[in-house]
Motif scaffolding. Structure first.
Motif, PDB file in Angstrom:
ATOM      1  N   LEU A   4       0.301   3.064  11.366  1.00 14.97           N
ATOM      2  CA  LEU A   4       0.721   2.057  10.383  1.00 14.97           C
ATOM      3  C   LEU A   4       1.372   0.848  11.041  1.00 14.97           C
ATOM      4  O   LEU A   4       1.252  -0.280  10.552  1.00 14.97           O
ATOM      5  N   ARG A   5       2.067   1.092  12.140  1.00 17.55           N
ATOM      6  CA  ARG A   5       2.777   0.008  12.829  1.00 17.55           C
ATOM      7  C   ARG A   5       1.821  -1.124  13.227  1.00 17.55           C
ATOM      8  O   ARG A   5       2.187  -2.307  13.215  1.00 17.55           O
ATOM      9  N   ASN A  11       7.118  -2.705   8.880  1.00 19.31           N
ATOM     10  CA  ASN A  11       6.182  -2.781   7.758  1.00 19.31           C
ATOM     11  C   ASN A  11       6.050  -1.462   6.998  1.00 19.31           C
ATOM     12  O   ASN A  11       5.112  -1.287   6.219  1.00 19.31           O
ATOM     13  N   VAL A  12       6.990  -0.541   7.215  1.00 17.53           N
ATOM     14  CA  VAL A  12       6.954   0.762   6.542  1.00 17.53           C
ATOM     15  C   VAL A  12       8.326   1.071   5.952  1.00 17.53           C
ATOM     16  O   VAL A  12       9.361   0.864   6.597  1.00 17.53           O
ATOM     17  N   LYS A  34       0.837  -1.198   0.000  1.00 13.33           N
ATOM     18  CA  LYS A  34       0.000   0.000   0.000  1.00 13.33           C
ATOM     19  C   LYS A  34       0.878   1.257   0.000  1.00 13.33           C
ATOM     20  O   LYS A  34       1.990   1.245   0.523  1.00 13.33           O
ATOM     21  N   LEU A  35       0.360   2.316  -0.620  1.00 13.36           N
ATOM     22  CA  LEU A  35       1.064   3.594  -0.741  1.00 13.36           C
ATOM     23  C   LEU A  35       0.359   4.628   0.119  1.00 13.36           C
ATOM     24  O   LEU A  35      -0.869   4.787   0.048  1.00 13.36           O
ATOM     25  N   ARG A  46       1.924  -3.907   4.492  1.00  8.68           N
ATOM     26  CA  ARG A  46       3.215  -3.251   4.277  1.00  8.68           C
ATOM     27  C   ARG A  46       2.963  -1.975   3.488  1.00  8.68           C
ATOM     28  O   ARG A  46       2.154  -1.948   2.554  1.00  8.68           O
ATOM     29  N   PHE A  47       3.694  -0.901   3.867  1.00  9.27           N
ATOM     30  CA  PHE A  47       3.405   0.425   3.328  1.00  9.27           C
ATOM     31  C   PHE A  47       4.660   1.106   2.772  1.00  9.27           C
ATOM     32  O   PHE A  47       5.723   1.061   3.400  1.00  9.27           O
TER      33      PHE A  47
END
Length: 276
Positions: free
Chosen positions: A126-127, A166-167, A107-108, A132-133
């Motif tokens: 987001l964490r 995940n970022v 994802k963006l 995943r970003f």
């Protein structure tokens, strides 16, 4: 104490400590971070060009794509700074790479430059997400009196929590060190310890493990970009006419870049009645 008084106190407490925000809708593949109030706004259709149409930036394209693919697969990957000439596809590349890999579930998330100071709150959100970003900031730069870069430094490398697993963070900028050269020179000339002053200002860019430079294109690449767009969208024009019209278009803009190439192609497609 009356019921009305209790109600007034409850309302005041709600204002001081508002209820937690609802969980984001993770069905979209792209989001914009909005801070009024904090929320991720889904983007149903991302404004982007397909990856195979980004010509003249092959090395940067392949490097960023490989880095992003590894991240999407759960492998180690670097934060990336895309810097250099304006209009040469820095932001287009980030969006195109995501578009090519969104089938992996990647994802963006776009973070506006003016909201950099809220990046810690965004990363907390987001964490905790099961995705995943790619966290993306376009046209990132800082002025001499801007302290927001310190928030970003701690997040990228050096803070206790650091960047969530995940970022990954991608930024584009016209400046290699994210700050004007004259500002760096002023710091060097006026500080008591010039080396330390300059180091403080440029150390943010050092936190990007991947630097990708974009440089002004020559005329052959400029024309090749336009020809690639024409072939992809079914716009017919002979080479001589394309060259004459494209060079004239470039001269009226006073510059030559991927953005100018796309603008000329858009005009050409419109004149021929071709939908892009």
């Amino acid at each position: 104490m009356t019921t009305r008084d209790l109600s007034r106190i409850a309302d005041a407490l709600d204002r001081l400590a508002p209820a937690p925000l609802p969980a984001p809708d993770w069905t979209a593949s792209a989001y914009v971070w909005d801070t009024d109030p904090d929320r991720l706004v889904p983007v149903q259709k991302v404004n982007r060009i397909p990856l195979h149409l980004l010509l003249g930036i092959d090395r940067a394209r392949d490097t960023l794509h490989a880095n992003t693919r590894r991240f999407a697969e759960g492998l180690p990957a670097n934060n990336a700074l895309l810097w250099g000439a304006r209009g040469m596809g820095k932001s287009s590349l980030v969006k195109a790479v995501h578009g090519d890999l969104e089938k992996t579930g990647l994802k963006l998330v776009e973070l506006q430059r003016e909201d950099i100071h809220t990046v810690g709150r965004l990363l907390t959100l987001l964490r905790a997400a099961p995705h995943r970003f790619v966290l993306y900031c376009d046209d990132l730069s800082f002025s001499h009196d801007d302290a927001a870069y310190k928030s970003l430094k701690a997040v990228l490398d050096g803070g206790i929590e650091g960047r969530p697993d995940n970022v990954i963070f991608y930024a584009t900028s016209n400046r290699r060190h994210l700050m004007p050269r004259d500002m760096i020179e002023n710091e060097r000339g006026s500080a008591i310890n010039p080396a330390e002053a300059v180091e403080e200002k440029v150390s943010l860019s050092d936190r990007f493990g991947l630097w990708l430079g974009f440089h002004a294109c020559d005329q052959d690449n400029y024309l090749a970009m336009i020809r690639g767009y024409c072939d992809a969208f079914g716009v017919t024009i002979d080479d001589a006419s394309l060259r004459a019209e494209a060079v004239e278009w470039q001269a009226t803009r006073g510059s030559r870049s991927g953005r100018v190439a796309w603008q000329f192609f858009t005009d050409l497609a419109g004149r021929q009645g071709v939908t892009v």
